[in-house]
Design an enzyme around this catalytic site. Structure first.
Site, PDB file in Angstrom:
ATOM      1  CB  ILE A 233      -0.850   0.039   1.299  1.00 25.18           C
ATOM      2  CG1 ILE A 233      -1.605  -1.272   1.506  1.00 25.18           C
ATOM      3  CG2 ILE A 233      -1.704   1.291   1.375  1.00 25.18           C
ATOM      4  CD1 ILE A 233      -3.000  -1.335   0.974  1.00 25.18           C
ATOM      5  CD  GLU A 234       5.026   1.420  -3.044  1.00 24.17           C
ATOM      6  OE1 GLU A 234       5.513   2.463  -3.490  1.00 24.17           O
ATOM      7  OE2 GLU A 234       5.483   0.298  -3.289  1.00 24.17           O
TER       8      GLU A 234
END
Ligand code: NAG
Ligand code: NAG
Length: 242
Positions: free
Chosen positions: A119-120
């Site tokens: 999850i960036e």
């Protein structure tokens, strides 16, 4: 004839027939002995050239390749899913639970050994997404460990916990909640707000500072796996002044 028929019957479509020649290769890989050599596979045939004597986990970021799964398992290496979801969509606990159970089902169907959560996304400290993300990691780990014994749940973090690219996550909470953090010690010049100046991708001292920060906030160094860039960039000059 009868035993064969029975086997076919039992290996019905609920989970999907094992695609490996040896059905034992569809069993999850458990325990790889402490050290991790974690590889991101982005598809095609490169996996055929890996040094499989070293690899403990392959994160399958390309198209699902059952041949890769069977081969990795024959070498005692895990293959894990990629996990990503817009955080807005998992603030609601019911939607979060649905996402987690979808991932577990997919992992079972594809005979995978866990999930790498990548999850960036930007998150503000103490926002609803901030708390939901930590819960997401906890719930994913609980579900995978329960449903796929010996499976592995990991989380990708920036080179430093200091809100890099506005990713203000609860890093200690997330580290506690999963098996380990994969530290992306690369693209460390990501925040280029002004003139782009050619610099190292992963400067040595800056990289070490990142690990010091993670350790100083109380994260067990044994839960930090270092990511190394096997690539660089060409910086093309747009306007030559001299
Ligand atoms: C974080 O907060 C700032 C200031 O309140 C806001 O402009 C921004 O949209 C927020 N970012 C996210 C990802 O929620
Ligand atoms: C981070 O998460 C842990 C575990 O959920 C929690 O105990 C802690 O209070 C959180 N820290 C912050 C600063 O929100």
């Amino acid at each position: 004839l009868l035993p064969l028929g029975l086997v076919q019957l039992l290996g019905g479509p609920a989970v999907g027939a094992c695609p490996c020649q040896d059905p034992r290769l569809c069993h999850p890989v458990t325990g790889t002995g402490g050290f991790e050599v974690f590889v991101f596979d982005v598809g095609k045939e490169t996996w055929r050239s890996y040094d499989w004597s070293k690899i403990t986990t392959v994160a399958a970021f390309g198209k699902y390749d059952p041949e890769l799964m069977c081969y990795a398992h024959s070498k005692g290496s895990r293959v894990v899913l990629k996990g990503d979801v817009p955080l807005k969509e998992i603030v609601d606990p019911a939607k979060r639970a649905a996402w987690v159970s979808q991932q577990v089902d997919l992992a079972k169907k594809q005979y995978m050994d866990g999930i790498n959560i990548d999850i960036e996304q930007e998150v503000n400290e103490t926002s609803p997404e901030y708390y939901a993300l930590t819960e997401l990691v906890k719930e994913t780990t609980d579900a995978f460990h329960r449903e796929i014994p010996g499976s592995q749940v990991t989380f990708d973090v920036a080179w430093s916990p200091a809100c890099i690219d506005k990713r203000c996550y609860n890093y200690t909470g997330i580290a506690d909640a999963c098996d380990f953090l994969f530290v992306m010690s690369y693209d460390e010049q990501s925040q280029i707000w002004t003139d782009c100046i050619a610099k190292a991708n992963a400067p040595y001292l800056q990289t070490l500072v990142g690990y010091e920060e993670y350790i100083t906030m109380g994260i067990d160094p044994g839960k930090l796996v270092m990511g190394v860039p096997w690539y660089g960039y060409d910086y093309v000059c747009q306007n030559l002044s001299q």
